[in-house]
Design an enzyme around this catalytic site. Sequence first.
Site, PDB file in Angstrom:
ATOM      1  CE  LYS A 220      39.651  42.113  36.131  1.00 43.99           C
ATOM      2  NZ  LYS A 220      40.320  40.902  35.651  1.00 43.99           N
ATOM      3  CD  GLU A 269      40.895  31.496  37.169  1.00 42.38           C
ATOM      4  OE1 GLU A 269      41.781  32.341  37.328  1.00 42.38           O
ATOM      5  OE2 GLU A 269      39.693  31.787  37.057  1.00 42.38           O
TER       6      GLU A 269
END
EC number: 5.4.4.2
Length: 470
Positions: A220, A269
Amino acid sequence: MILTKNATRDEVIQQVLTEAVRTSEPQLISLVEKIDPIDPFLFYAEGTTIADHRTFWKSAEGDVVIAGVGSVTRLRASKGDRFTELENQWKSLMEEAVVYDQYDQKGTGPVALGGFSFDPKKKRTELWKNFPDHQMTVPSYLLTKNGSEHYFTINALVFPDDHKEQLKFQWDQDRERLLSATSHDFIPPEIIAKEEIDPEEWKQSVKKATEDILNGKLDKVVLARELQLVFDEKIDPAQVLQHLEDSQSNSYLFAIESDGDYFVGATPERLVKVENRELTSACLAGTVPRGATDEEDRLLGESLLNDEKNLEEHGYVVQMIRDAVEACSEEVDIPEHPVLYPLKNLQHLYTPVHAKLNEEHTLLDVVSRLHPTPALGGLPSADAVDYIRGKEQLDRGWYAGPVGWFDSRQNGEFAVAIRSALLRKDRASLFSGCGVVKDSIPEDEYEETAVKLMPMLSVLGGAPWTTLKQ
């Protein structure tokens, strides 16, 4: 660090002056007082009358707000491990500091605020020329909001040739100015130009990444892109912060100045928080928009909770954060399944993390292990960062890096600098990225980044501006 509670303020100042004369070296003094409540955004805005360098932090829960004005010192590592070297610099600074504090509250006294670039090995471009690879600033004046209580800190280097009464006069004059602000006038700028930087080339880079993943080069990778805005006037970061506060609930607000440029954002986040050695982190990966109606919102959330691609991406983040936290903590608690984390424009998959930080580790140790998470880099981590360094068109600078603060008591918090913009006088660069895996579709990923740009874009050009008033 010498913590003084019984002496008077004058006695502490005289003690530090005497030590400065004896050693012929400047001495760091920190004076903390409890004050009546004041709007932190007004404090930050008024700071321009005293110093250009300003910093700002607000926790997602809103329980901690820290606004800094001026700079006593800036911590920057010159070589080696930037996290370890900064930790050593901080410890050395704190060994000689004299702190006058009767309250012992987190985020007061000597506090360092700042952040780190995403990749220190990435070649720097003109875009980020005013931001070093990393920088943590100890502000001269600090407003700290803990719950409903407010504290004011003066941090200063006292030199051998300083005079006590002159120091007190200057500090009191600046204090009065910062704490008495009642409004901040602002004329909102208008966007006169908007440009997406090479969107078609970016889509091609996503296509190439999927091919490289299928060929086994990595699992990824997160690819980011830039949107540039030009305004008819210089942008005021204080007003941007206030507007983010009004529009982006459940987000961390931050603003860091460096040589006249400002890095500002409202990120959902958290990277890691440590308070009294209690560690809290979060896994946040997987995104869909909010719905126009309650029913549409519910259906979008359910689709996210059952989407294989997003669950796989989220699982990568959970495993990486688990490994990093377990390496320096005990009593690690991570739920098996994510839940939804709703914001105004978006909703994410979210898994909380709790642990007890081991005595031999610090907040910066954890930050160094967690950065970059798979949500901002990819997997395997080192391979993904190498890939981004070589293939991504964008110079990320501080985008997707850790931003936050820590104090002399080993408390602090860092977030991941997404949903952000670099403000350069009358220009703004907005950043957004997405996780690319083997079955990613370039057009879909482009649309996802467009959705993620909306929080900052709406603040800078899509909603009414107001005047800050107390």
